[in-house]
Design an enzyme around this catalytic site. Structure first.
Site, PDB file in Angstrom:
ATOM      1  N   SER A 256     -16.541 -28.535 -22.107  1.00 20.92           N
ATOM      2  CA  SER A 256     -16.803 -29.582 -23.089  1.00 20.92           C
ATOM      3  C   SER A 256     -15.710 -29.606 -24.154  1.00 20.92           C
ATOM      4  O   SER A 256     -14.540 -29.730 -23.824  1.00 20.92           O
ATOM      5  CB  SER A 256     -18.197 -29.387 -23.684  1.00 20.92           C
ATOM      6  OG  SER A 256     -18.649 -30.530 -24.346  1.00 20.92           O
TER       7      SER A 256
ATOM      8  N   ASP B 254     -23.068 -37.474 -16.110  1.00 17.87           N
ATOM      9  CA  ASP B 254     -22.789 -36.728 -17.338  1.00 17.87           C
ATOM     10  C   ASP B 254     -22.814 -37.710 -18.513  1.00 17.87           C
ATOM     11  O   ASP B 254     -21.915 -38.547 -18.643  1.00 17.87           O
ATOM     12  CB  ASP B 254     -21.422 -36.043 -17.235  1.00 17.87           C
ATOM     13  CG  ASP B 254     -21.114 -35.140 -18.411  1.00 17.87           C
ATOM     14  OD1 ASP B 254     -21.768 -35.271 -19.464  1.00 17.87           O
ATOM     15  OD2 ASP B 254     -20.200 -34.293 -18.285  1.00 17.87           O
TER      16      ASP B 254
ATOM     17  N   HIS C 189     -24.107 -32.140 -17.956  1.00 19.44           N
ATOM     18  CA  HIS C 189     -22.885 -31.737 -18.659  1.00 19.44           C
ATOM     19  C   HIS C 189     -22.629 -30.241 -18.624  1.00 19.44           C
ATOM     20  O   HIS C 189     -21.635 -29.786 -19.174  1.00 19.44           O
ATOM     21  CB  HIS C 189     -22.980 -32.213 -20.120  1.00 19.44           C
ATOM     22  CG  HIS C 189     -21.715 -32.091 -20.889  1.00 19.44           C
ATOM     23  ND1 HIS C 189     -20.533 -32.716 -20.509  1.00 19.44           N
ATOM     24  CD2 HIS C 189     -21.432 -31.412 -22.042  1.00 19.44           C
ATOM     25  CE1 HIS C 189     -19.586 -32.437 -21.386  1.00 19.44           C
ATOM     26  NE2 HIS C 189     -20.097 -31.639 -22.318  1.00 19.44           N
TER      27      HIS C 189
END
Length: 263
Positions: A95, A217, A245
């Site tokens: 991320s 996602d 995610h």
């Protein structure tokens, strides 16, 4: 303050192996890699750490000015690299840490061999022809909700972020992780994360990169993964079967296999 204390630094695996750093995303800590990192301990020197404000990091190390942008977090990565005298590093960033890794490798390319970017996004807000997945009003509303009721926001958002509604235990774990993060720092880190724009930095990267893109996602949709791939010269894009995610939690076997195939 030494870096072991500052970042709850953990170094395991093969002492003479190629260094492999794992960096967690917003609201998480190094524990999020517990299903992935051990799979590389026989071959690599595995480095795990917590960003300041997360996990077992030392909250006294937080500095508003240093962490007002992702560059401060990239500086932390480079401090760890220098302190441990690491070279030829494989950096695995989930991320927001994907972009933190990009920034670190742009600044000191000689230290990094490869990047593994898990669910990366250089900008979360739509901008002209660029699709980031969120309108500015959406992000502002999210940040306002986070500011007013962080625990409530965490309980509502974590299951959406992790996806996999048929596996509610994943959402519960991410909720607990969010709630364990210092709320004051989390609110600041959220603004830095979701308001950042690192699109221009992609063109500066010379380190080979693997992009792991999950299906469905909501934080970094597939169009964003395509954008990162298009703007990172020589990058490799893998569309995963995993959804949501956080494939390091929801599909660690597929995540490990993709990384090993790339390395």
């Amino acid at each position: 303050m030494n870096l072991t204390q500052k970042h709850a630094l953990t170094v395991t695996g093969r002492p003479d192996g190629q260094p492999m750093m794992f960096a967690h995303g917003f609201g998480c800590d190094q524990n999020m890699w517990r299903f992935v990192a051990p799979e590389f301990m026989d071959t690599h020197r595995v480095v795990l750490f917590d960003h300041v404000g997360a996990g077992r990091s030392d909250l006294r190390a937080y500095d508003d000015r240093r962490y007002s942008s992702l560059d401060g977090y990239a500086s932390d990565v480079l401090e760890i690299v220098h302190d441990l005298d690491l070279h030829d590093v494989v950096f695995v960033g989930h991320s927001v840490s994907a972009m933190i890794g990009v920034l670190a490798a742009v600044r000191e390319p000689g230290r990094f061999a490869k990047l593994v970017l898990v669910g990366p996004s250089p900008r979360y807000i739509d901008d002209g022809d660029y699709v980031g997945g969120f309108g500015r009003a959406d992000i502002e509303a999210m940040l306002e909700s986070l500011d007013s009721n962080y625990l409530g926001w965490s309980s509502a958002m974590a299951p959406v972020i992790v996806g996999n509604p048929d596996r509610p235990e994943l959402g519960q774990e991410l909720t607990q992780s969010f709630c364990a993060t210092d709320p004051a720092i989390a609110r600041k880190f959220a603004r830095v994360t979701f308001l950042s724009d690192n699109r221009a930095d992609l063109a500066k990267l010379r380190t080979p990169a693997l992009i792991l893109q999950c299906a469905d996602d909501v934080i970094a949709p597939s169009v964003v993964g395509d954008y990162v791939h298009e703007h990172l010269e020589g990058s490799t894009l893998v569309a995963m079967n995993a959804t949501g995610h956080c494939p390091n939690l929801s599909a660690p076997g597929e995540t490990v296999a993709a990384i090993k195939a790339y390395l």
